[in-house]
Motif scaffolding. Structure first.
Motif, PDB file in Angstrom:
ATOM      1  N   ALA A  59       0.835  -1.205   0.000  1.00 27.38           N
ATOM      2  CA  ALA A  59       0.000   0.000   0.000  1.00 27.38           C
ATOM      3  C   ALA A  59       0.869   1.253   0.000  1.00 27.38           C
ATOM      4  CB  ALA A  59      -0.931  -0.008   1.212  1.00 27.38           C
ATOM      5  N   ASP A  60       1.940   1.223   0.749  1.00 29.81           N
ATOM      6  CA  ASP A  60       2.850   2.373   0.792  1.00 29.81           C
ATOM      7  C   ASP A  60       3.558   2.549  -0.547  1.00 29.81           C
ATOM      8  OD1 ASP A  60       2.165   2.790   3.397  1.00 29.81           O
ATOM      9  OD2 ASP A  60       3.944   1.813   4.227  1.00 29.81           O
ATOM     10  N   PHE A  61       3.916   1.429  -1.163  1.00 27.47           N
ATOM     11  CA  PHE A  61       4.615   1.470  -2.447  1.00 27.47           C
ATOM     12  C   PHE A  61       3.814   2.272  -3.464  1.00 27.47           C
ATOM     13  CE2 PHE A  61       5.622  -0.258  -6.644  1.00 27.47           C
ATOM     14  CZ  PHE A  61       7.005  -0.231  -6.632  1.00 27.47           C
ATOM     15  N   ALA A  62       2.512   2.052  -3.485  1.00 24.19           N
ATOM     16  CA  ALA A  62       1.645   2.721  -4.455  1.00 24.19           C
ATOM     17  C   ALA A  62       1.597   4.229  -4.228  1.00 24.19           C
ATOM     18  CB  ALA A  62       0.239   2.132  -4.377  1.00 24.19           C
ATOM     19  N   ARG A  63       1.882   4.650  -3.016  1.00 24.04           N
ATOM     20  CA  ARG A  63       1.819   6.089  -2.697  1.00 24.04           C
ATOM     21  C   ARG A  63       3.131   6.817  -2.970  1.00 24.04           C
ATOM     22  NH1 ARG A  63      -1.558   4.653   2.007  1.00 24.04           N
ATOM     23  NH2 ARG A  63       0.321   4.428   3.227  1.00 24.04           N
ATOM     24  N   LEU A  64       4.204   6.068  -3.122  1.00 22.57           N
ATOM     25  CA  LEU A  64       5.503   6.709  -3.358  1.00 22.57           C
ATOM     26  C   LEU A  64       5.628   7.165  -4.807  1.00 22.57           C
ATOM     27  CD1 LEU A  64       7.927   4.209  -1.573  1.00 22.57           C
ATOM     28  CD2 LEU A  64       7.296   6.492  -0.790  1.00 22.57           C
ATOM     29  N   PRO A  65       6.408   8.209  -5.063  1.00 27.67           N
ATOM     30  CA  PRO A  65       6.715   8.570  -6.454  1.00 27.67           C
ATOM     31  C   PRO A  65       7.368   7.367  -7.128  1.00 27.67           C
ATOM     32  CG  PRO A  65       7.552  10.233  -4.927  1.00 27.67           C
ATOM     33  CD  PRO A  65       7.073   9.075  -4.091  1.00 27.67           C
ATOM     34  N   ARG A  66       7.103   7.206  -8.408  1.00 27.82           N
ATOM     35  CA  ARG A  66       7.637   6.036  -9.124  1.00 27.82           C
ATOM     36  C   ARG A  66       9.163   6.044  -9.191  1.00 27.82           C
ATOM     37  NH1 ARG A  66       4.427   3.070 -12.810  1.00 27.82           N
ATOM     38  NH2 ARG A  66       6.383   2.678 -13.872  1.00 27.82           N
ATOM     39  N   ALA A  67       9.711   4.844  -9.271  1.00 31.68           N
ATOM     40  CA  ALA A  67      11.153   4.710  -9.427  1.00 31.68           C
ATOM     41  C   ALA A  67      11.563   5.165 -10.825  1.00 31.68           C
ATOM     42  CB  ALA A  67      11.555   3.252  -9.221  1.00 31.68           C
ATOM     43  N   SER A  68      12.740   5.755 -10.928  1.00 33.97           N
ATOM     44  CA  SER A  68      13.267   6.139 -12.243  1.00 33.97           C
ATOM     45  C   SER A  68      13.716   4.882 -12.985  1.00 33.97           C
ATOM     46  CB  SER A  68      14.464   7.073 -12.057  1.00 33.97           C
ATOM     47  OG  SER A  68      15.518   6.355 -11.429  1.00 33.97           O
TER      48      SER A  68
ATOM     49  N   GLU B 182      16.800   3.442 -11.507  1.00 33.80           N
ATOM     50  CA  GLU B 182      16.548   2.691 -10.272  1.00 33.80           C
ATOM     51  C   GLU B 182      15.981   1.314 -10.611  1.00 33.80           C
ATOM     52  OE1 GLU B 182      14.166   4.655  -7.295  1.00 33.80           O
ATOM     53  OE2 GLU B 182      13.927   2.804  -6.164  1.00 33.80           O
ATOM     54  N   GLU B 183      15.043   1.277 -11.554  1.00 35.89           N
ATOM     55  CA  GLU B 183      14.462  -0.011 -11.967  1.00 35.89           C
ATOM     56  C   GLU B 183      15.554  -0.961 -12.461  1.00 35.89           C
ATOM     57  OE1 GLU B 183      11.418  -0.937 -11.724  1.00 35.89           O
ATOM     58  OE2 GLU B 183      10.108   0.813 -11.728  1.00 35.89           O
ATOM     59  N   ASP B 184      16.476  -0.424 -13.253  1.00 29.39           N
ATOM     60  CA  ASP B 184      17.548  -1.265 -13.797  1.00 29.39           C
ATOM     61  C   ASP B 184      18.395  -1.845 -12.675  1.00 29.39           C
ATOM     62  OD1 ASP B 184      16.680  -0.701 -16.298  1.00 29.39           O
ATOM     63  OD2 ASP B 184      18.274   0.707 -16.799  1.00 29.39           O
ATOM     64  N   MET B 185      18.671  -1.007 -11.683  1.00 31.34           N
ATOM     65  CA  MET B 185      19.483  -1.456 -10.553  1.00 31.34           C
ATOM     66  C   MET B 185      18.734  -2.506  -9.742  1.00 31.34           C
ATOM     67  SD  MET B 185      22.448  -0.377 -10.223  1.00 31.34           S
ATOM     68  CE  MET B 185      23.286  -1.678  -9.385  1.00 31.34           C
ATOM     69  N   LEU B 186      17.436  -2.314  -9.595  1.00 31.41           N
ATOM     70  CA  LEU B 186      16.631  -3.260  -8.816  1.00 31.41           C
ATOM     71  C   LEU B 186      16.569  -4.628  -9.502  1.00 31.41           C
ATOM     72  CD1 LEU B 186      13.772  -0.941  -7.581  1.00 31.41           C
ATOM     73  CD2 LEU B 186      15.309  -2.275  -6.135  1.00 31.41           C
ATOM     74  N   ASP B 187      16.660  -4.603 -10.846  1.00 29.95           N
ATOM     75  CA  ASP B 187      16.671  -5.882 -11.568  1.00 29.95           C
ATOM     76  C   ASP B 187      17.846  -6.740 -11.123  1.00 29.95           C
ATOM     77  OD1 ASP B 187      14.418  -5.320 -12.991  1.00 29.95           O
ATOM     78  OD2 ASP B 187      15.473  -4.628 -14.780  1.00 29.95           O
TER      79      ASP B 187
ATOM     80  N   SER C  13       9.934  -3.639  -4.417  1.00 26.28           N
ATOM     81  CA  SER C  13      11.280  -3.265  -3.982  1.00 26.28           C
ATOM     82  C   SER C  13      11.614  -1.844  -4.417  1.00 26.28           C
ATOM     83  CB  SER C  13      12.315  -4.221  -4.602  1.00 26.28           C
ATOM     84  OG  SER C  13      12.235  -5.481  -3.996  1.00 26.28           O
ATOM     85  N   ARG C  14      12.400  -1.168  -3.600  1.00 25.65           N
ATOM     86  CA  ARG C  14      12.917   0.155  -3.968  1.00 25.65           C
ATOM     87  C   ARG C  14      14.334   0.276  -3.434  1.00 25.65           C
ATOM     88  NH1 ARG C  14       9.487   4.433  -5.427  1.00 25.65           N
ATOM     89  NH2 ARG C  14      11.503   5.384  -5.866  1.00 25.65           N
ATOM     90  N   LEU C  15      15.057   1.240  -4.004  1.00 28.95           N
ATOM     91  CA  LEU C  15      16.368   1.575  -3.453  1.00 28.95           C
ATOM     92  C   LEU C  15      16.119   2.665  -2.413  1.00 28.95           C
ATOM     93  CD1 LEU C  15      18.529   1.711  -6.704  1.00 28.95           C
ATOM     94  CD2 LEU C  15      18.311  -0.171  -5.072  1.00 28.95           C
ATOM     95  N   SER C  16      16.485   2.398  -1.186  1.00 28.35           N
ATOM     96  CA  SER C  16      16.142   3.352  -0.132  1.00 28.35           C
ATOM     97  C   SER C  16      16.882   4.678  -0.289  1.00 28.35           C
ATOM     98  CB  SER C  16      16.397   2.749   1.251  1.00 28.35           C
ATOM     99  OG  SER C  16      17.753   2.417   1.401  1.00 28.35           O
ATOM    100  N   CYS C  17      17.995   4.686  -1.018  1.00 25.49           N
ATOM    101  CA  CYS C  17      18.715   5.954  -1.210  1.00 25.49           C
ATOM    102  C   CYS C  17      17.968   6.883  -2.161  1.00 25.49           C
ATOM    103  CB  CYS C  17      20.125   5.710  -1.736  1.00 25.49           C
ATOM    104  SG  CYS C  17      20.191   5.072  -3.425  1.00 25.49           S
TER     105      CYS C  17
END
Ligand code: FES
Length: 111
Positions: A56-65, A68-73, A82-86
């Motif tokens: 639920a919180d994920f949906a409220r956050l601004p989207r990952a760039s 960031e998506e590439d790094m998360l892969d 998943s998100r990068l906390s930095c």
């Protein structure tokens, strides 16, 4: 203020921390003693700051760039939330945020 709830990798320990607007989630996590290395200090070059955000919180956050998506892969144990906390800067619209530390860190540290 944002109320952050950190959940340990094994799901057994929860820790609530209040963080000011403008704070970076990685810094807040490290200050709270969470085992996030954040090796590249926010340059999006490591993924050791990976956290799993409550859906639920994920949906409220601004989207990952895209970067960031590439790094998360590449992040071990990454999930759809998943998100990068930095890359997460707390703003006034985020009242609370629950994140879990990924299991790989738990194993890596042999805790
Ligand atoms: S600290 Fe390296 S990607 Fe976040």
């Amino acid at each position: 203020m944002t109320r952050i709830t950190f959940i340990s990798a094994d799901g057994e320990r929860r820790q609530d921390v209040d963080a000011p607007v403008g704070a970076v989630l990685l810094d807040v996590a490290q200050a709270a003693g969470m085992p996030l290395e954040g090796t590249c200090e926010g340059q999006m070059a490591c993924s050791t700051c990976h956290v799993i955000v409550d859906a639920a919180d994920f949906a409220r956050l601004p989207r990952a760039s895209e970067d960031e998506e590439d790094m998360l892969d590449l992040a071990a144990g990454a999930t759809r939330t998943s998100r990068l906390s930095c890359q997460i800067v707390l703003d006034a619209a985020i009242e609370s945020l629950t994140v879990r530390i990924p299991g790989e860190f738990y194993n890596m540290q042999g805790m």
